[in-house]
Design a protein around this motif. Structure first.
Motif, PDB file in Angstrom:
ATOM      1  N   GLN A  44       0.945   6.185  45.485  1.00  0.00           N
ATOM      2  CA  GLN A  44       1.582   7.408  45.002  1.00  0.00           C
ATOM      3  C   GLN A  44       2.424   7.074  43.783  1.00  0.00           C
ATOM      4  O   GLN A  44       3.338   6.249  43.859  1.00  0.00           O
ATOM      5  CB  GLN A  44       2.482   8.023  46.087  1.00  0.00           C
ATOM      6  CG  GLN A  44       1.740   8.559  47.296  1.00  0.00           C
ATOM      7  CD  GLN A  44       1.053   9.875  47.034  1.00  0.00           C
ATOM      8  OE1 GLN A  44       1.676  10.917  46.872  1.00  0.00           O
ATOM      9  NE2 GLN A  44      -0.268   9.829  46.976  1.00  0.00           N
ATOM     10  N   GLY A  45       2.137   7.703  42.681  1.00  0.00           N
ATOM     11  CA  GLY A  45       2.936   7.502  41.469  1.00  0.00           C
ATOM     12  C   GLY A  45       3.005   6.076  40.985  1.00  0.00           C
ATOM     13  O   GLY A  45       4.050   5.620  40.512  1.00  0.00           O
ATOM     14  N   GLY A  46       1.928   5.334  41.125  1.00  0.00           N
ATOM     15  CA  GLY A  46       1.887   3.970  40.610  1.00  0.00           C
ATOM     16  C   GLY A  46       2.418   2.918  41.557  1.00  0.00           C
ATOM     17  O   GLY A  46       2.463   1.733  41.202  1.00  0.00           O
ATOM     18  N   SER A  47       2.854   3.305  42.745  1.00  0.00           N
ATOM     19  CA  SER A  47       3.322   2.322  43.720  1.00  0.00           C
ATOM     20  C   SER A  47       2.723   2.649  45.085  1.00  0.00           C
ATOM     21  O   SER A  47       2.031   3.647  45.251  1.00  0.00           O
ATOM     22  CB  SER A  47       4.856   2.317  43.785  1.00  0.00           C
ATOM     23  OG  SER A  47       5.324   3.591  44.199  1.00  0.00           O
ATOM     24  N   TYR A  48       3.006   1.800  46.063  1.00  0.00           N
ATOM     25  CA  TYR A  48       2.491   1.996  47.407  1.00  0.00           C
ATOM     26  C   TYR A  48       3.627   2.447  48.319  1.00  0.00           C
ATOM     27  O   TYR A  48       4.678   1.805  48.361  1.00  0.00           O
ATOM     28  CB  TYR A  48       1.858   0.711  47.938  1.00  0.00           C
ATOM     29  CG  TYR A  48       0.579   0.339  47.219  1.00  0.00           C
ATOM     30  CD1 TYR A  48      -0.658   0.780  47.681  1.00  0.00           C
ATOM     31  CD2 TYR A  48       0.612  -0.430  46.051  1.00  0.00           C
ATOM     32  CE1 TYR A  48      -1.830   0.450  47.021  1.00  0.00           C
ATOM     33  CE2 TYR A  48      -0.558  -0.758  45.383  1.00  0.00           C
ATOM     34  CZ  TYR A  48      -1.766  -0.307  45.873  1.00  0.00           C
ATOM     35  OH  TYR A  48      -2.924  -0.629  45.203  1.00  0.00           O
ATOM     36  N   VAL A  49       3.403   3.536  49.039  1.00  0.00           N
ATOM     37  CA  VAL A  49       4.424   4.085  49.922  1.00  0.00           C
ATOM     38  C   VAL A  49       3.831   4.261  51.318  1.00  0.00           C
ATOM     39  O   VAL A  49       2.612   4.398  51.469  1.00  0.00           O
ATOM     40  CB  VAL A  49       4.956   5.439  49.406  1.00  0.00           C
ATOM     41  CG1 VAL A  49       5.538   5.298  47.997  1.00  0.00           C
ATOM     42  CG2 VAL A  49       3.866   6.508  49.431  1.00  0.00           C
ATOM     43  N   PRO A  50       4.681   4.275  52.356  1.00  0.00           N
ATOM     44  CA  PRO A  50       4.172   4.529  53.715  1.00  0.00           C
ATOM     45  C   PRO A  50       3.531   5.910  53.802  1.00  0.00           C
ATOM     46  O   PRO A  50       3.995   6.861  53.163  1.00  0.00           O
ATOM     47  CB  PRO A  50       5.435   4.451  54.581  1.00  0.00           C
ATOM     48  CG  PRO A  50       6.405   3.639  53.779  1.00  0.00           C
ATOM     49  CD  PRO A  50       6.119   3.985  52.346  1.00  0.00           C
ATOM     50  N   VAL A  51       2.489   6.039  54.594  1.00  0.00           N
ATOM     51  CA  VAL A  51       1.809   7.320  54.716  1.00  0.00           C
ATOM     52  C   VAL A  51       2.752   8.397  55.241  1.00  0.00           C
ATOM     53  O   VAL A  51       2.588   9.581  54.937  1.00  0.00           O
ATOM     54  CB  VAL A  51       0.560   7.193  55.618  1.00  0.00           C
ATOM     55  CG1 VAL A  51       0.962   6.974  57.083  1.00  0.00           C
ATOM     56  CG2 VAL A  51      -0.340   8.417  55.485  1.00  0.00           C
ATOM     57  N   LEU A  52       3.789   7.993  55.991  1.00  0.00           N
ATOM     58  CA  LEU A  52       4.740   8.982  56.489  1.00  0.00           C
ATOM     59  C   LEU A  52       5.539   9.622  55.360  1.00  0.00           C
ATOM     60  O   LEU A  52       6.020  10.747  55.510  1.00  0.00           O
ATOM     61  CB  LEU A  52       5.668   8.363  57.536  1.00  0.00           C
ATOM     62  CG  LEU A  52       5.000   8.163  58.903  1.00  0.00           C
ATOM     63  CD1 LEU A  52       5.852   7.282  59.803  1.00  0.00           C
ATOM     64  CD2 LEU A  52       4.732   9.498  59.579  1.00  0.00           C
ATOM     65  N   GLU A  53       5.675   8.947  54.224  1.00  0.00           N
ATOM     66  CA  GLU A  53       6.311   9.582  53.063  1.00  0.00           C
ATOM     67  C   GLU A  53       5.416  10.681  52.513  1.00  0.00           C
ATOM     68  O   GLU A  53       5.896  11.721  52.053  1.00  0.00           O
ATOM     69  CB  GLU A  53       6.612   8.543  51.967  1.00  0.00           C
ATOM     70  CG  GLU A  53       7.799   7.665  52.275  1.00  0.00           C
ATOM     71  CD  GLU A  53       8.239   6.847  51.073  1.00  0.00           C
ATOM     72  OE1 GLU A  53       7.937   7.240  49.914  1.00  0.00           O
ATOM     73  OE2 GLU A  53       8.885   5.808  51.298  1.00  0.00           O
ATOM     74  N   VAL A  54       4.113  10.475  52.568  1.00  0.00           N
ATOM     75  CA  VAL A  54       3.165  11.505  52.159  1.00  0.00           C
ATOM     76  C   VAL A  54       3.253  12.687  53.117  1.00  0.00           C
ATOM     77  O   VAL A  54       3.298  13.848  52.704  1.00  0.00           O
ATOM     78  CB  VAL A  54       1.729  10.945  52.108  1.00  0.00           C
ATOM     79  CG1 VAL A  54       0.727  12.044  51.776  1.00  0.00           C
ATOM     80  CG2 VAL A  54       1.638   9.810  51.095  1.00  0.00           C
ATOM     81  N   PHE A  55       3.304  12.397  54.415  1.00  0.00           N
ATOM     82  CA  PHE A  55       3.442  13.466  55.407  1.00  0.00           C
ATOM     83  C   PHE A  55       4.739  14.238  55.193  1.00  0.00           C
ATOM     84  O   PHE A  55       4.772  15.464  55.298  1.00  0.00           O
ATOM     85  CB  PHE A  55       3.417  12.892  56.828  1.00  0.00           C
ATOM     86  CG  PHE A  55       2.082  12.377  57.265  1.00  0.00           C
ATOM     87  CD1 PHE A  55       0.897  12.826  56.688  1.00  0.00           C
ATOM     88  CD2 PHE A  55       1.982  11.431  58.264  1.00  0.00           C
ATOM     89  CE1 PHE A  55      -0.339  12.351  57.095  1.00  0.00           C
ATOM     90  CE2 PHE A  55       0.753  10.959  58.699  1.00  0.00           C
ATOM     91  CZ  PHE A  55      -0.406  11.415  58.105  1.00  0.00           C
ATOM     92  N   ASP A  56       5.819  13.529  54.902  1.00  0.00           N
ATOM     93  CA  ASP A  56       7.111  14.183  54.684  1.00  0.00           C
ATOM     94  C   ASP A  56       7.054  15.131  53.490  1.00  0.00           C
ATOM     95  O   ASP A  56       7.583  16.247  53.539  1.00  0.00           O
ATOM     96  CB  ASP A  56       8.209  13.136  54.471  1.00  0.00           C
ATOM     97  CG  ASP A  56       9.586  13.756  54.420  1.00  0.00           C
ATOM     98  OD1 ASP A  56      10.093  14.163  55.486  1.00  0.00           O
ATOM     99  OD2 ASP A  56      10.151  13.856  53.319  1.00  0.00           O
TER     100      ASP A  56
END
Length: 201
Positions: A44-56
């Motif tokens: 997301q946006g050039g970096s890697y984030v936990p999928v729960l941030e996407v869910f949030d």
């Protein structure tokens, strides 16, 4: 047998199409069925984030999120979930059924993924090709397929399959109470059974 318009995908192509292209851009709803749930990362946006941030982020936009799973999610997933106030308060609804083994993602009731990959890093996550599982699945906008997947999902989610289930005695938390007498029963932690709730440690 009838003609079905679908695209067969494997490996990282599943992650790109299912997670990045469809799930992350849902407008109304995302229903996920998976046997295993583990912490996984998403670009997301050039970096890697936990999928729960996407869910949030989806929950913040009013997207209705359901996660139907067979086993207790991994500890990192549970800890990240507990840290998200919006998800804990109903932004991500969760229900468990030990018999769930189908893997599906239905987005906005109009697009579906069916295949072998679980909601894990090695399944639908952003792992490298030399570290991910060998997975296959197909994606489709076929209404009949979506209707049938949705019907099974809703039957399990609502507890319609619980009443006659022969594994009920070993189920950790039946969705549908066995009788009207137990319908108001609460678990040892005060949680009414059969409702979306905070994950237990």
């Amino acid at each position: 047998m009838r003609t079905l318009q679908a695209e067969l995908l494997q490996g990282r192509a599943l992650y790109r199409e299912v997670v990045l292209s469809k799930l992350a851009h849902a407008r109304e709803s995302v229903w996920i069925a998976t046997a295993n749930v583990k912490a996984m990362f998403v670009e997301q946006g050039g970096s890697y984030v936990p999928v729960l941030e996407v869910f949030d982020a989806l929950a913040a936009r009013g997207v209705a999120l359901r996660l139907l799973h067979a086993e207790l999610p991994s500890r990192p997933f549970r800890e990240a979930f507990d840290a998200s106030e919006r998800l804990v308060k109903g932004g991500l609804d969760l229900k468990v059924c030990p018999r769930v083994h189908f893997k599906a993602v239905v987005v906005d009731g109009a697009w579906a993924y069916l295949g072998s990959a679980n909601l894990t890093g090695a399944g639908l996550g952003a792992k490298g090709e030399d570290m991910r599982n060998f997975e296959l699945g197909f994606v489709t906008e076929d209404f009949d397929v979506i209707d049938r997947v949705t019907a099974l999902y809703e039957a399990v989610w609502s507890g319609a399959e619980c009443r006659g289930c022969r594994l009920r005695q070993v189920c950790p938390d039946p969705i549908l109470p066995a009788s009207a007498r137990t319908a108001k029963k609460r678990g040892p932690d005060g949680i009414r059974l059969g409702h979306s709730r905070r994950l237990r440690r």
